[in-house]
Design a protein around this motif. Structure first.
Motif, PDB file in Angstrom:
ATOM      1  N   ILE A 196      -8.304   6.204   8.178  1.00 59.69           N
ATOM      2  CA  ILE A 196      -7.801   6.578   7.055  1.00 59.69           C
ATOM      3  C   ILE A 196      -8.527   4.786   6.757  1.00 59.69           C
ATOM      4  O   ILE A 196      -8.359   4.286   7.012  1.00 59.69           O
ATOM      5  CB  ILE A 196      -6.477   6.804   7.065  1.00 59.69           C
ATOM      6  CG1 ILE A 196      -5.581   6.026   5.150  1.00 59.69           C
ATOM      7  CG2 ILE A 196      -5.577   5.540   7.515  1.00 59.69           C
ATOM      8  CD1 ILE A 196      -4.517   6.649   4.724  1.00 59.69           C
ATOM      9  N   ALA A 197      -8.743   5.074   5.067  1.00 61.31           N
ATOM     10  CA  ALA A 197      -8.994   3.650   4.254  1.00 61.31           C
ATOM     11  C   ALA A 197      -8.203   3.128   3.899  1.00 61.31           C
ATOM     12  O   ALA A 197      -7.192   3.510   3.468  1.00 61.31           O
ATOM     13  CB  ALA A 197     -10.280   4.837   3.083  1.00 61.31           C
ATOM     14  N   PRO A 198      -8.631   1.733   4.540  1.00 58.03           N
ATOM     15  CA  PRO A 198      -7.412   0.138   3.269  1.00 58.03           C
ATOM     16  C   PRO A 198      -6.900   0.949   2.867  1.00 58.03           C
ATOM     17  O   PRO A 198      -5.391   0.699   2.511  1.00 58.03           O
ATOM     18  CB  PRO A 198      -7.825  -0.477   3.558  1.00 58.03           C
ATOM     19  CG  PRO A 198      -9.274  -0.490   4.805  1.00 58.03           C
ATOM     20  CD  PRO A 198      -9.634   0.907   4.577  1.00 58.03           C
ATOM     21  N   SER A 199      -7.861   1.406   1.570  1.00 57.06           N
ATOM     22  CA  SER A 199      -7.238   1.362   0.057  1.00 57.06           C
ATOM     23  C   SER A 199      -6.289   2.064  -0.020  1.00 57.06           C
ATOM     24  O   SER A 199      -5.343   2.803  -1.160  1.00 57.06           O
ATOM     25  CB  SER A 199      -7.918   2.007  -0.726  1.00 57.06           C
ATOM     26  OG  SER A 199      -8.935   3.054  -0.117  1.00 57.06           O
ATOM     27  N   SER A 200      -6.076   3.520   1.342  1.00 57.91           N
ATOM     28  CA  SER A 200      -4.780   4.599   0.763  1.00 57.91           C
ATOM     29  C   SER A 200      -4.108   4.548   1.452  1.00 57.91           C
ATOM     30  O   SER A 200      -2.651   5.488   2.113  1.00 57.91           O
ATOM     31  CB  SER A 200      -5.865   5.874   1.534  1.00 57.91           C
ATOM     32  OG  SER A 200      -6.745   6.162   1.125  1.00 57.91           O
ATOM     33  N   VAL A 201      -4.419   3.137   2.681  1.00 56.98           N
ATOM     34  CA  VAL A 201      -2.557   3.116   2.861  1.00 56.98           C
ATOM     35  C   VAL A 201      -1.503   2.785   2.281  1.00 56.98           C
ATOM     36  O   VAL A 201      -0.535   2.883   2.503  1.00 56.98           O
ATOM     37  CB  VAL A 201      -3.209   1.944   3.991  1.00 56.98           C
ATOM     38  CG1 VAL A 201      -1.527   1.147   4.469  1.00 56.98           C
ATOM     39  CG2 VAL A 201      -4.084   1.852   5.517  1.00 56.98           C
ATOM     40  N   PRO A 202      -1.116   1.730   1.430  1.00 60.39           N
ATOM     41  CA  PRO A 202      -0.417   1.742  -0.047  1.00 60.39           C
ATOM     42  C   PRO A 202       0.011   3.251  -0.308  1.00 60.39           C
ATOM     43  O   PRO A 202       1.476   3.216   0.191  1.00 60.39           O
ATOM     44  CB  PRO A 202      -0.714   1.507  -1.153  1.00 60.39           C
ATOM     45  CG  PRO A 202      -2.358   0.075  -0.309  1.00 60.39           C
ATOM     46  CD  PRO A 202      -2.748   1.357   0.913  1.00 60.39           C
ATOM     47  N   VAL A 203      -0.627   3.917  -0.518  1.00 63.85           N
ATOM     48  CA  VAL A 203      -0.021   5.932  -0.834  1.00 63.85           C
ATOM     49  C   VAL A 203       1.157   5.885  -0.101  1.00 63.85           C
ATOM     50  O   VAL A 203       2.007   6.232  -0.333  1.00 63.85           O
ATOM     51  CB  VAL A 203      -1.360   6.435  -1.504  1.00 63.85           C
ATOM     52  CG1 VAL A 203      -0.175   7.957  -1.781  1.00 63.85           C
ATOM     53  CG2 VAL A 203      -1.663   5.718  -2.785  1.00 63.85           C
ATOM     54  N   PHE A 204       0.008   5.597   1.629  1.00 60.48           N
ATOM     55  CA  PHE A 204       0.975   6.612   2.668  1.00 60.48           C
ATOM     56  C   PHE A 204       2.292   5.917   3.346  1.00 60.48           C
ATOM     57  O   PHE A 204       2.931   6.940   3.024  1.00 60.48           O
ATOM     58  CB  PHE A 204      -0.115   6.967   3.916  1.00 60.48           C
ATOM     59  CG  PHE A 204      -1.380   8.407   3.535  1.00 60.48           C
ATOM     60  CD1 PHE A 204      -0.975   8.737   4.743  1.00 60.48           C
ATOM     61  CD2 PHE A 204      -2.036   8.558   2.121  1.00 60.48           C
ATOM     62  CE1 PHE A 204      -1.702   9.656   5.162  1.00 60.48           C
ATOM     63  CE2 PHE A 204      -2.009   9.515   2.885  1.00 60.48           C
ATOM     64  CZ  PHE A 204      -2.543  10.603   3.887  1.00 60.48           C
ATOM     65  N   VAL A 205       2.318   5.001   3.047  1.00 63.52           N
ATOM     66  CA  VAL A 205       3.359   4.038   3.139  1.00 63.52           C
ATOM     67  C   VAL A 205       4.888   4.022   2.750  1.00 63.52           C
ATOM     68  O   VAL A 205       5.287   4.462   3.219  1.00 63.52           O
ATOM     69  CB  VAL A 205       2.784   2.157   3.498  1.00 63.52           C
ATOM     70  CG1 VAL A 205       4.363   1.632   4.267  1.00 63.52           C
ATOM     71  CG2 VAL A 205       2.190   2.704   5.029  1.00 63.52           C
ATOM     72  N   LEU A 206       4.425   4.276   1.249  1.00 57.57           N
ATOM     73  CA  LEU A 206       5.149   3.759   0.066  1.00 57.57           C
ATOM     74  C   LEU A 206       5.607   5.415   0.346  1.00 57.57           C
ATOM     75  O   LEU A 206       6.926   6.068   0.244  1.00 57.57           O
ATOM     76  CB  LEU A 206       4.329   4.602  -1.098  1.00 57.57           C
ATOM     77  CG  LEU A 206       5.527   4.355  -2.480  1.00 57.57           C
ATOM     78  CD1 LEU A 206       6.007   3.229  -2.527  1.00 57.57           C
ATOM     79  CD2 LEU A 206       4.368   4.265  -3.472  1.00 57.57           C
ATOM     80  N   ALA A 207       5.639   7.033   0.444  1.00 54.58           N
ATOM     81  CA  ALA A 207       5.577   7.721   1.012  1.00 54.58           C
ATOM     82  C   ALA A 207       6.536   7.893   2.029  1.00 54.58           C
ATOM     83  O   ALA A 207       7.625   9.024   2.459  1.00 54.58           O
ATOM     84  CB  ALA A 207       4.653   9.120   0.548  1.00 54.58           C
TER      85      ALA A 207
END
Length: 233
Positions: free
Chosen positions: A191-202
């Protein structure tokens, strides 16, 4: 009696390491064994993860609870199964274990030990999928714990995660630690680093959803008698 904290942290670190190595390693193997067939790659990755997760929880669960996942640790603390003071060290070793596991998986398949993923996953559908996947995981685990059936959790968690690979568009990361770990492998499971915040927030939103649901569905704690009879870990 609870095991000493250093023992539990070691178990969480090793379990998280093996979880990441399992998820990422089987993803790399699937890419190489079934080039050009993404559906078969996903099936191979999901099957390996489901059965491997079952085994890992059996090994480390009696020591630390077999969380390998910060949101599981948070919810366990909310239900008084884990002291709140233990949540930060649990989360830290879980993340470190998953990062180490990613490096190990890359190295086992003769790839660069660290390769930052370029797979973008930050869409609304993926975020919604992570809320659903993580909420479902928490319901599976703590419904069993709160009804005196914790011994079934290893099999149930493995089965649920294997299924969630397919019924969610995000392929069910459902875990902030493994989400961070997957950044370090530019492979099928990355997973690209830029996608991590969306996943962790969810995944954190799922905690807010799951806790009141669990309190409503299973308000009673397992009885002392059930614990004594070995129905609860």
């Amino acid at each position: 009696m609870p095991r000493p904290l250093p023992h539990r942290l070691l178990a969480e670190y090793l379990g998280s390491l093996l979880l990441a190595a399992l998820v990422i390693g089987s993803g790399i193997a699937a890419q190489r064994l079934s080039p050009g067939d993404v559906g078969l790659q996903l099936l191979e990755n999901a099957a390996a993860t489901a059965v491997g997760l079952y085994a890992i929880i059996l090994v480390f669960g009696p020591v630390s609870g077999g969380h390998f996942n910060p949101v599981v640790s948070v919810v366990d603390a909310a239900f008084r199964g884990l002291p709140w003071r233990d949540v930060p060290p649990y989360a830290l070793v879980q993340v470190l274990g998953c990062v180490t596991g990613a490096v190990l998986a890359n190295t086992m398949f003769e790839a660069a030990p660290v390769s930052i993923s370029t797979t973008e996953r930050a869409t609304l559908a993926h975020g919604l999928s992570e809320v659903v996947a993580t909420t479902g995981l928490l319901l599976v685990i703590f419904s069993l714990v709160r009804t005196g059936r914790a011994a079934l959790a290893p099999a149930a968690v493995g089965a649920y995660i294997g299924a969630a690979y397919f019924f969610t568009s995000s392929t069910s990361f459902a875990n902030p630690a493994i989400t961070v770990g997957r950044v370090f492998s530019d492979s099928f499971a990355g997973i690209a680093p830029s996608s991590v915040p969306v996943f962790v927030l969810a995944q954190l939103v799922a905690v807010v959803v799951a806790v009141p649901l669990l309190r409503t569905l299973h308000p009673a704690e397992p009885t002392v008698t059930a614990v004594a009879e070995g129905h609860v870990r």
